[in-house]
Every structure is written in C-alpha cells, then in structure tokens.
Design an enzyme around this catalytic site. Structure first.
Site, PDB file in Angstrom:
ATOM      1  N   GLY A  17       0.870  -1.235  -0.076  1.00 10.02           N
ATOM      2  CA  GLY A  17      -0.110   0.264   0.012  1.00 10.02           C
ATOM      3  C   GLY A  17       0.684   1.138  -0.040  1.00 10.02           C
ATOM      4  O   GLY A  17       2.012   1.129   0.021  1.00 10.02           O
ATOM      5  N   ALA A  22       3.813   8.244   2.478  1.00  8.70           N
ATOM      6  CA  ALA A  22       4.645   7.059   2.614  1.00  8.70           C
ATOM      7  C   ALA A  22       4.209   5.815   1.843  1.00  8.70           C
ATOM      8  O   ALA A  22       2.866   6.006   1.512  1.00  8.70           O
ATOM      9  CB  ALA A  22       4.654   6.688   4.461  1.00  8.70           C
ATOM     10  N   VAL A  24       3.930   1.476   2.155  1.00  6.29           N
ATOM     11  CA  VAL A  24       3.847   0.342   2.883  1.00  6.29           C
ATOM     12  C   VAL A  24       4.204  -0.916   2.408  1.00  6.29           C
ATOM     13  O   VAL A  24       3.829  -1.290   1.495  1.00  6.29           O
ATOM     14  CB  VAL A  24       2.642   0.423   3.745  1.00  6.29           C
ATOM     15  CG1 VAL A  24       2.533  -0.856   4.664  1.00  6.29           C
ATOM     16  CG2 VAL A  24       2.049   1.791   4.336  1.00  6.29           C
ATOM     17  N   LYS A  39       6.563   0.994   7.237  1.00  2.00           N
ATOM     18  CA  LYS A  39       6.089   2.355   6.484  1.00  2.00           C
ATOM     19  C   LYS A  39       7.412   3.105   6.121  1.00  2.00           C
ATOM     20  O   LYS A  39       7.918   3.765   7.067  1.00  2.00           O
ATOM     21  CB  LYS A  39       5.029   2.979   7.276  1.00  2.00           C
ATOM     22  CG  LYS A  39       4.477   4.235   6.739  1.00  2.00           C
ATOM     23  CD  LYS A  39       3.467   4.857   7.266  1.00  2.00           C
ATOM     24  CE  LYS A  39       2.073   4.195   6.699  1.00  2.00           C
ATOM     25  NZ  LYS A  39       0.948   4.862   6.939  1.00  2.00           N
ATOM     26  N   ASP A 133      -6.797  11.758  11.021  1.00  2.00           N
ATOM     27  CA  ASP A 133      -7.038  11.186   9.558  1.00  2.00           C
ATOM     28  C   ASP A 133      -7.821  10.102   9.572  1.00  2.00           C
ATOM     29  O   ASP A 133      -7.364   8.981   8.951  1.00  2.00           O
ATOM     30  CB  ASP A 133      -5.585  10.864   8.952  1.00  2.00           C
ATOM     31  CG  ASP A 133      -5.699  11.124   7.473  1.00  2.00           C
ATOM     32  OD1 ASP A 133      -6.609  11.363   6.931  1.00  2.00           O
ATOM     33  OD2 ASP A 133      -4.669  10.440   6.836  1.00  2.00           O
TER      34      ASP A 133
END
Length: 708
Positions: A17, A22, A24, A39, A133
């Site tokens: 991801g 960033a 992952v 990450k 977030d």
C-alpha cells in the site's frame, strides 16, 4: 526496496500500500521471526527536518498505545535517507476496499466496525493522541473480523510544506471536520466527525460531500448540509442515523462529548426498543466564521449618476444626512460664542484622559522576572522554584520516556536564561523514566524463542538468568519465571529469571549385545529403564546362542536415554529349525615324532567366517573334534595349520549331511612311517567323520568347536 534488508533486520518482501506521504511494505523481521508492515517515508520529504522531527515524535507517541483495535508500532528508525516505522502486520483488507466491493453494508456490520473504531479512539484520546486522519483507508479489517486503526499520530506530522503535495490532502479532504477545513486546531471531536462520515459511507455507499476540487469539498463541509442517510438508504434504523447526524454536526459542541459517549450510544443503538426512536433535532446554529457573500461597500464620491440612481435608498444614510444638516445649522446659529470655554474644557478632558491611560498602563504592565533553570529538578521542586519567581507551570505537563533522567524530574523547559513577564506560563517536559516492558507469561514456551524476544526488547544476556532442572517437560521448555506475568521491567537495568527444563534425567545406554536376557533385565532395572515382556522380540540366530541379546532396537550403546524409557530387545531363540550341526575328527601327529608341534584349526560356517576353532600344542598323535553349523545351500570349510604351515582343508556341504557321515582328516607327521596296507583301512576307519572315540555313532549335536 523489495529484497532490501532494512537496517539488517527487516527483509522487504512486497509492497502492500501507500499514500501521499509514505509507502507500506510487507517485511520479515529476521530477529523475531515474524511478519511486519514497514512504512517508509517518501523521498520528497526526507529533507524537511521539521516534518521528520514531528514524524518520529508522533510515531513514538502512537507506539505508547496498546489496544486490541490499534495497530501496534514496534520500531522507528532510519537507514541513510530512509525513515521508517515498523508496525504490526494485519492479514486482511482495509475498510475502503470492503466499501468499494460491498457497500452499502448491513447496519449490524457497520455498527460492529464503528464500535471497534470508537473503542480505539477512546483509548487514544485518553492518552492525549488525536488521529486527525480517520478514513476507511486507515481502518484495517483482519481475516478474523478484528478491526485495527492504523496511522495514529502520523497526520499530526503534516506541515505546510506537505499540505500542498499532490495526494496528501485529496485522499482525506472528504473526511475533514469543519474546524479542520478552517485550519484551526482540531481536537478529539474532529475524529468523531470523521468517524460519522465513515459510518455514512459504509451505510450509503457514497460520501456526504463531493466536489471538483479539494477546496470545494472543504467549503461544503463548512457551508452545506448533506442528505440524510435514511433518504439514501431507507433500511438504516433511525437510531443509527441519529448517531451519524450527531457525530457530523458542524458545531463541535453539538457532537458527542467524547469517543466513549459515542461508543456507549453505538453499543445500544440496535436494541429493539431504540430502532424506531424519534429523529434527533438540534437548535439552529450560525457560525460567525462561516463563509458568506457580502455586498460590496461603495462610496458616494465614486459612484456614477447611473449607478447611484439604481441604488436603493438607505434609511441610515438619510438619518445621518439630516443630522449633519441640523448640526451645521446649529453651528451657524451659535457662531463663535464661548470658544475659549469649549477649547479649555476639551483640553482639560484630553489631559485627564491621557493621565488615566498612562496610570492604567502602569498598572496593567507587570514587571519582568528572570526564568529560573529548573531542568534536573523534581516536579515539586520545579513548581516551587517557578512560583517563588512569580511564574506559572503550563498544564498539562509534557511527559516523555528517558533512560538518563530519573522519573518525575524535569527534562526540558520552553523558556530559560531570559526575562519574561510575571505570571507567564512555563512549559515543562518531565521524565517518565525509562520505557518499561510489560512481562507476559512465558511459562510453557521454548526458552530459545523467548530469549530472542527479550534481546529484541533491550535485555542483555547477563540479565536473562537461567536455572535448569530435570522435569517431565521436554528440554528447553520454561517451567517458571520471575517476575510474574503483568509486571513491568526496565530492559536496561532489571533482571528476569527462568527455570528451564532439561527434560527427563538421562542415563548411558549399556552394551547388551550377547548378554543373557536375565542379565540384561537386571542391568536395565538398575538404570531405571523399563523392559516389558511385549518389548522382548525373539528371532532365530546362527551367531547368538539361545536367550542371548542380539540387539537393542530403539537405542545404541552409549546413547543418553531418559529414565523411565521403554527398551525393546531382540533376543536369540537359537539356530533356525532347518540348521544342521556337523562334527567330525581331525587326526594329526607332530611334524617330527617325539617333538611338539603347534596346531591351529580354522573354520567357516553359518556362524561366521575364518573362525579359530582349536589351537593346541601336541607331542603325539591326537584326535581333535570339529563342529560346524550349516544353513541350507551353504558350504562349511575346515582348514588345518601345523607350525603355522597350511596342511589341509575340507569342505562340508549342507546337502551331503544325510546322516551317514563323511570322511574326517588325517595329517601324519613328516617322519612317521606310512601305515601298512592292512593298517590303512584301520586308520581310515578311525578318522571316520562323526565317530566319537571309535564308537561309530554320528553326532547330531556337539560343542561349537573341537576340544571343548
């Protein structure tokens, strides 16, 4: 990055991801032998020192969270220009993927997910960490159904330099709270607003606000209302819609007071008595800071006659105009009467006003005081020192772990070596002492695995104490530990002790081959080894005599065997039923009559090859019986040596042993006169095979070798 060993510990396996800040990756922690998620900060941010500082600080704060619905953070590090965070790897999908595939979700499933998110937020907020977030992309759903909230504290690290990066805001603006969109400080209730939007999306399959750009979406959060969830999906219970409506109020004071309050509401919203409760209502709220369209301000001097003609008359302007005309007429009527009096009074009032203002400034402007240096003092000493100097301590205190500063002592202060106004607040950073590791229950686990885990937490080998003892548990299993489960230790100072199993006590396996069965039983019993009757296996043997041990099946001589182990023996039942024994006589004289000779007889048969059957010294003619054992379709050989010189050999075949016997061997001396014709028959008859002392009987049994 794939295939790279990050810091020599994390082997990057695949990318799973990424976002605007960033990427992952799935990785393997070679030290603790487990899968982790890593990450990695995007390269365009590695030169932003402010971002990196906040990034690491907030990641460390998030690492302090320990909750089943929060993704655990294991490590924060840097390798060259690569900044990374190592966290728990969750096998499953994120909520965004689930929404894309299955939305709208059933109410009970959406509530179950929201309950776990609320529980995670409640834990975070109680630790003074605000997510900022919350969105489906940051909600992981494990294959076991467990919900995990990730990226705690990371959104705090976004600075003005990153807010403009493509993708860093676009992915989250749909979940902004109104106060977030305004750019003012966001609090715990901002997370609840975002959770309300997540619930809205789970139950309707759409977002409440859409726009052509992030700015347009943010403005809608500030100004516009959204369609009620039940208008989009009538199957949503009213009690569930009420939770969404309350969580998504633009006025933070009208939302839930805390994540815990929202959690309690979610826990009961699907009860039958609540499903059809009345729709929640709120008082009208007008945000004085909301964006409005205001009429332009125009001056009369700048207006054209045409535009002025289109303006609607303003009553206030008319009043002001009339008042001005009246004052002008009054001034004309009074003329210049008493000008000195008016000027004098005006000057007096102005002087009094200035004097009062100076006096007030003198009273309101506090004196300046020196800020004492309180770093290294205890909290109580720091409070006392600051208060004695006319200063205050800002609450709450900032608390951080420290290996070097004792617990509850000041590590840092925001103002020092300077003068400030009296009653100024001083922010203190206080030590929580070294970060402690919570001891879990290691009993029953392998010590080798536990030791690697403890070394990874910071324990050194000399502070991992081990005592070994024999037990029924297999070797390397932990039997006891000190301290017990749940206690906290400083990995760099404290010790942890284990009692580790050596397994059962062992003894050395003796060599039992060719021992009698009775002797073997006694030897095994002395060593506390077990020999059951069913573990004694009989089988025929040409080599081993009856009731002699042939072999030990499950151990070798010299092996270390746990006491109490069962032993399996193979024991000889004697030669097979079809074996035959055969005895014949070797008549031999010394090489020289009257002198001695050394005689050796070797044989090979079913019991072995080149067996020395007889060795003796003779001074006269002797008869030496030799017994061999034959198996079907085999041949036995007998070889005679005198004074180490080969004299003769004889073969005996199994099929020739029909009971009638066969010739023996006669070896005369070198100087012995040959027998006469008549004597030859007599000598031949004496050496007849199978004759015992000339009695003419063939032996069916005999000793293993002649002369015994």
């Amino acid at each position: 990055m794939i295939g790279h060993d990050l810091s020599g510990r994390y082997e990057i396996l695949s990318r799973i991801g990424g976002g605007g800040m960033a990427l992952v990756y799935k990785a393997h922690d070679v030290l603790l032998n487990r899968k982790v998620a890593v990450k990695v900060l995007r390269q365009q941010f590695v030169n932003d020192e402010e971002f990196i500082r906040r990034f690491r600080r907030e990641a460390q704060s998030a690492a302090a969270l320990s909750h089943p619905n929060v993704v655990s953070i294991y490590d924060v590090g840097q390798e060259d220009d690569t900044h990374y965070i190592v966290m728990e790897y969750v096998e499953g999908n994120n909520l965004n993927e689930m929404i894309q595939e299955r939305a709208p979700l059933q109410a009970d499933e959406a509530v179950r997910i929201a309950v776990q998110i609320s529980d995670a937020l409640d834990h975070a907020h109680s630790n003074h960490i605000i997510h900022r977030d919350i969105k489906p992309h940051n909600i992981l759903i494990g294959n076991n159904g467990r919900v995990k909230v990730t990226d705690f504290g990371i959104a705090r690290a976004v600075t003005s330099s990153t807010i403009t990066q493509t993708g860093s805001v676009v992915g989250s603006v749909h979940y902004f709270s109104p106060e977030h969109a305004k750019g003012i400080n966001t609090g715990e209730k901002s997370d609840l607003y975002s959770l309300g939007i997540v619930m809205y999306q789970m139950l309707t399959g759409r977002l409440p606000f859409l726009g052509e750009s992030p700015i347009s979406v943010a403005l809608k959060h500030l100004q516009e209302t959204f369609e009620d969830p039940r208008f989009v999906n009538p199957h949503i219970p009213q009690s569930v819609e009420n939770i969404i409506l309350k969580a998504m109020r633009k006025n933070p004071s009208e939302r839930y007071a805390s994540a815990h309050e929202m959690l309690l509401d979610l826990d009961t919203c699907l009860r039958p008595e609540r499903l059809n409760e009345p729709k929640i209502s709120f008082a009208d709220f007008h945000d004085m800071e909301e964006t409005r369209v205001m009429p332009a301000i125009r001056g009369d001097a700048g207006m054209s006659s045409t535009s002025a003609g289109r303006e609607r008359p303003d009553p206030k302007a008319a009043i002001a105009s009339d008042t001005g005309k009246w004052m002008e007429e009054e001034k004309k009527s009074q003329g210049w009467k008493k000008p000195v009096t008016i000027v004098g009074v005006t000057l007096l009032l102005l002087a009094l006003l200035i004097a009062g203002f100076v006096w007030l400034l003198d009273k309101l402007d506090p004196e300046e005081v020196d800020v004492p240096y309180v770093v290294g003092l205890s909290i109580d000493e720091a409070y006392k020192e600051l208060q004695e100097n006319g200063l205050r301590v800002e609450e709450p205190l900032i608390r951080e772990f420290s290996k070097d500063v004792p617990k509850d002592h000041v590590m840092d202060q925001n103002k020092k070596n300077m003068k400030v106004k009296a009653n100024t607040h001083i922010q203190l950073t206080v030590s929580d002492g070294p970060e402690l590791a919570t001891v879990r229950n290691f009993v029953g686990q392998r010590f080798k695995t536990v030791k690697e885990e403890l070394l990874g937490l910071g324990f050194t080998e000399d502070r991992i104490l081990v005592t070994e003892e024999h037990s029924e548990e297999e070797a390397d299993i932990i039997l006891k530990q000190t301290p017990a489960d749940g206690e906290q230790l400083d990995p760099e100072k404290d010790e942890i002790a284990f009692v580790v199993s050596l397994g059962r006590e062992t003894v050395e396996m003796p060599d039992l081959v060719d021992e009698s069965l009775s002797t073997a039983r006694k030897m095994l019993s002395t060593l506390e080894l077990v020999l059951d009757e069913e573990d004694v296996l009989y089988e025929p043997s040409y080599i081993h005599e009856k009731d002699k041990v042939i072999s030990v099946d499950n151990f070798n001589a010299g092996d270390r065997v746990p006491k109490g182990s069962n032993i399996t023996l193979r024991v000889s039942s004697g030669p097979p039923a079809d074996a035959k024994k055969y005895t014949f006589t070797v008549k031999i004289s010394p090489a020289v009559a009257g002198k001695s000779s050394e005689v050796r007889i070797d044989y090979s048969d079913a019991t072995g090859e080149n067996i020395t059957g007889e060795t003796r010294t003779i001074t006269g003619t002797v008869d030496i019986p030799v017994t061999v054992v034959l198996a079907p379709d085999t041949v036995a050989t007998v070889t005679v040596y005198r004074d180490n010189q080969f004299m003769d050999t004889r073969e005996i075949r199994y099929e020739d042993l029909n009971g009638s016997g066969g010739p023996g061997l006669t070896i005369p001396g070198e100087e012995t006169p040959p027998p006469s014709d008549g004597g030859g028959d007599e000598g031949q008859e004496t050496a007849q095979a199978g004759v015992d002392e000339g009695n003419g009987e063939t032996e069916g049994e005999g000793e293993g070798s002649g002369g015994e």
